[in-house]
Design a protein around this motif. Structure first.
Motif, PDB file in Angstrom:
ATOM      1  N   SER A  88      30.382 -40.331   7.994  1.00 21.62           N
ATOM      2  CA  SER A  88      30.137 -39.913   9.355  1.00 21.62           C
ATOM      3  C   SER A  88      31.501 -39.629  10.089  1.00 21.62           C
ATOM      4  O   SER A  88      31.538 -39.057  11.243  1.00 21.62           O
ATOM      5  N   PHE A  89      32.618 -40.618   9.526  1.00 20.05           N
ATOM      6  CA  PHE A  89      33.968 -40.283  10.050  1.00 20.05           C
ATOM      7  C   PHE A  89      34.598 -38.946  10.120  1.00 20.05           C
ATOM      8  O   PHE A  89      35.128 -38.277  11.249  1.00 20.05           O
ATOM      9  N   ASN A  90      34.031 -37.982   9.331  1.00 17.85           N
ATOM     10  CA  ASN A  90      34.652 -36.681   9.037  1.00 17.85           C
ATOM     11  C   ASN A  90      34.047 -35.945  10.285  1.00 17.85           C
ATOM     12  O   ASN A  90      34.672 -34.706  10.443  1.00 17.85           O
ATOM     13  N   PHE A  91      33.261 -36.254  10.991  1.00 21.51           N
ATOM     14  CA  PHE A  91      32.558 -35.604  12.014  1.00 21.51           C
ATOM     15  C   PHE A  91      32.976 -35.611  13.248  1.00 21.51           C
ATOM     16  O   PHE A  91      32.487 -35.410  14.555  1.00 21.51           O
ATOM     17  N   THR A 150      25.585 -41.095  11.762  1.00 20.46           N
ATOM     18  CA  THR A 150      25.060 -41.945  10.465  1.00 20.46           C
ATOM     19  C   THR A 150      23.566 -41.793  10.249  1.00 20.46           C
ATOM     20  O   THR A 150      23.096 -41.663   9.382  1.00 20.46           O
ATOM     21  N   LEU A 151      22.972 -41.836  11.316  1.00 27.27           N
ATOM     22  CA  LEU A 151      21.481 -41.743  11.384  1.00 27.27           C
ATOM     23  C   LEU A 151      21.054 -40.595  11.188  1.00 27.27           C
ATOM     24  O   LEU A 151      20.066 -40.127  10.162  1.00 27.27           O
ATOM     25  N   ILE A 152      21.712 -39.391  11.358  1.00 28.00           N
ATOM     26  CA  ILE A 152      20.957 -37.931  11.059  1.00 28.00           C
ATOM     27  C   ILE A 152      21.430 -37.874   9.722  1.00 28.00           C
ATOM     28  O   ILE A 152      20.569 -37.328   8.990  1.00 28.00           O
ATOM     29  N   PHE A 198      32.359 -37.193  -1.358  1.00 32.26           N
ATOM     30  CA  PHE A 198      33.603 -36.660  -1.247  1.00 32.26           C
ATOM     31  C   PHE A 198      34.072 -37.036   0.391  1.00 32.26           C
ATOM     32  O   PHE A 198      35.220 -37.424   0.378  1.00 32.26           O
ATOM     33  N   PHE A 199      33.163 -36.943   1.302  1.00 36.22           N
ATOM     34  CA  PHE A 199      33.392 -37.025   2.522  1.00 36.22           C
ATOM     35  C   PHE A 199      33.853 -38.599   2.859  1.00 36.22           C
ATOM     36  O   PHE A 199      34.491 -38.942   3.672  1.00 36.22           O
ATOM     37  N   ALA A 200      33.153 -39.443   2.104  1.00 33.95           N
ATOM     38  CA  ALA A 200      33.442 -41.003   2.095  1.00 33.95           C
ATOM     39  C   ALA A 200      34.739 -41.189   1.760  1.00 33.95           C
ATOM     40  O   ALA A 200      35.538 -41.839   2.522  1.00 33.95           O
ATOM     41  N   LEU A 201      35.160 -40.495   0.652  1.00 30.57           N
ATOM     42  CA  LEU A 201      36.580 -40.624   0.115  1.00 30.57           C
ATOM     43  C   LEU A 201      37.543 -40.019   1.108  1.00 30.57           C
ATOM     44  O   LEU A 201      38.744 -40.874   1.318  1.00 30.57           O
ATOM     45  N   LYS A 202      37.379 -39.166   1.711  1.00 28.42           N
ATOM     46  CA  LYS A 202      38.169 -38.243   2.373  1.00 28.42           C
ATOM     47  C   LYS A 202      38.345 -39.322   3.827  1.00 28.42           C
ATOM     48  O   LYS A 202      39.520 -39.328   4.087  1.00 28.42           O
TER      49      LYS A 202
END
Length: 421
Positions: free
Chosen positions: A409-412, A118-120, A354-358
């Motif tokens: 950030s969850f996508n990573f 998240t920070l990055i 997009f990644f937040a929705l994912k």
């Protein structure tokens, strides 16, 4: 040893992020947004009359009550230093601390890995630079909001509630975050059994103090800006292309034109509310039909902060025009270096959404939605507030971006192998 190494890296990243805020301020200077200019005018008037905004003797003639905390903070800087530069430095520091708060909140809600990612993302996101060059309310608002959230999650709910109320003094949207924290508490009763009432106590106490002090000076209990009903009425009326059907219901045929002799700035807020309710009674379908456009206008772009880099920002009639979506479309592909950065930022912004929705879809499918209840609550409640009681403007989604980034950030991480809570 690994945790210590990571902690040092986190501190270095935040320090570099903060130093870059100062560097941008030094190179590009003050950014005179319309709101910022208005704050300075009202702040100077407050100094002239020797009392905080709103000035008691001006209640009758003020068009509306604006963001009280922002104006009084500008007045304090002008009174102490005869300049806004010290305040811009403070705002740049606030932005730097906010990056740490986003990291710390994410770590508390989830885990260190997600907090690190998240920070990055937060410090790489181009739109997070340059906010300290203006006097807009977003920077102090988010600093106090994030501080309040962090302390509330650390069982310091009374102080957390106080800080949320201070944030509300700068921009009247703290209710979104207060409700989101309460929702999070209710889903974690074992850990936060008594915190719900404590955060409400802290919030109400500070609201009472702010409003009470204003009442002693002006005779009116004012604790936040009173622009919401005015903005909603104006937007609803301006986008109702058949408003001649209800024009006869209002004086002068326009619900936005109020008699300044008949109403003071506090009373106008109530009149705008009543006029809106009259309009709504006759136009419920129109009211709902306007919401899709509000939603699109709110989330279509994240370009506002790039006015910082414009060469003629101090003299332009409409400073935002070079970075607006309309201009970007019309000038394609002949872009200036600022517009190229804006395009890069837009791609970054859309990827975050997009990644937040994912993340939301993936976690709900895995029945782990309780893990993300807090950022989801902020985004959903905030968006609903803007749709039902606000108007569409890209700048208004800025307070939600930290929480979109948390979800992104969850996508990573590997859902199957990494424990989130």
């Amino acid at each position: 040893m690994q945790n210590c190494h990571r902690k040092i890296k986190t501190q270095e990243i935040i320090a570099i992020f903060t130093l870059l805020q100062f560097l941008i301020l030094l190179i590009f200077g003050y950014t005179p947004y319309t709101d910022s200019t208005g704050y300075i005018i009202l702040a100077k008037d407050s100094i002239l009359h020797g009392e905080p905004y709103p000035i008691a003797s001006k209640i009758q003639e003020l068009a509306f009550i604006w963001n009280i905390g922002s104006i009084n903070t500008v007045a304090l800087s002008l009174k102490l230093f005869h300049s806004i530069i010290p305040l811009l430095i403070v705002y740049s520091i606030m932005k730097g601390i906010s990056s740490w708060l986003v990291y710390a909140i994410s770590k508390t809600l989830f885990n260190q890995r997600i907090a690190w990612i998240t920070l990055i993302i937060y410090v790489l996101y181009p739109a997070n630079y340059g906010e300290g060059t203006s006097l807009l309310s977003e920077t102090p608002f988010m600093f106090f909001i994030l501080s309040g959230i962090y302390l509330s999650l650390k069982n310091q709910s009374v102080i957390g509630g106080i800080l949320l109320a201070i944030a509300n003094w700068y921009r009247p949207m703290a209710i979104v975050f207060l409700c989101s924290i309460i929702i999070y508490y209710l889903f974690n009763l074992k850990k936060y059994r008594h915190q719900t009432i404590l955060i409400i106590i802290g919030y109400v106490l500070m609201i009472t103090l702010i409003g009470g002090l204003c009442y002693l000076r002006t005779g009116h209990f004012i604790y936040q800006a009173k622009t919401g009903w005015m903005s909603l009425m104006q937007y609803s009326w301006d986008h109702d292309y058949h408003h001649e059907k209800t024009a006869h219901l209002f004086a002068n045929g326009n619900p936005n034109e109020l008699n300044t002799q008949q109403y003071n700035s506090v009373q106008k807020d109530s009149v705008w509310r009543n006029n809106f309710l009259i309009w709504l009674k006759h136009n419920p379908k129109e009211y709902l039909a306007q919401m899709p456009k509000k939603l699109v206008d709110t989330y279509i772009s994240d370009n506002v902060n790039f006015c910082v880099y414009l060469k003629d920002k101090a003299t332009a009639d409409y400073m935002y025009d070079p970075v607006s979506m309309r201009t970007l479309i019309h000038t394609f592909p002949k872009y200036s270096w600022v517009q190229i950065i804006v395009i890069i930022n837009l791609m970054f912004y859309y990827l975050i959404l997009f990644f937040a929705l994912k993340t939301v879809v993936s976690i709900i499918k895995n029945t782990q939605w309780k893990k993300i209840i807090f950022p989801i609550s902020v985004i959903v409640l905030g968006t609903l507030l803007l749709l039902f009681f606000g108007h569409g403007e890209a700048r208004f989604h800025i307070p939600f971006m930290s929480f979109f980034i948390m979800l992104c950030s969850f996508n990573f991480i590997n859902y199957g192998k990494k424990k989130v809570d």
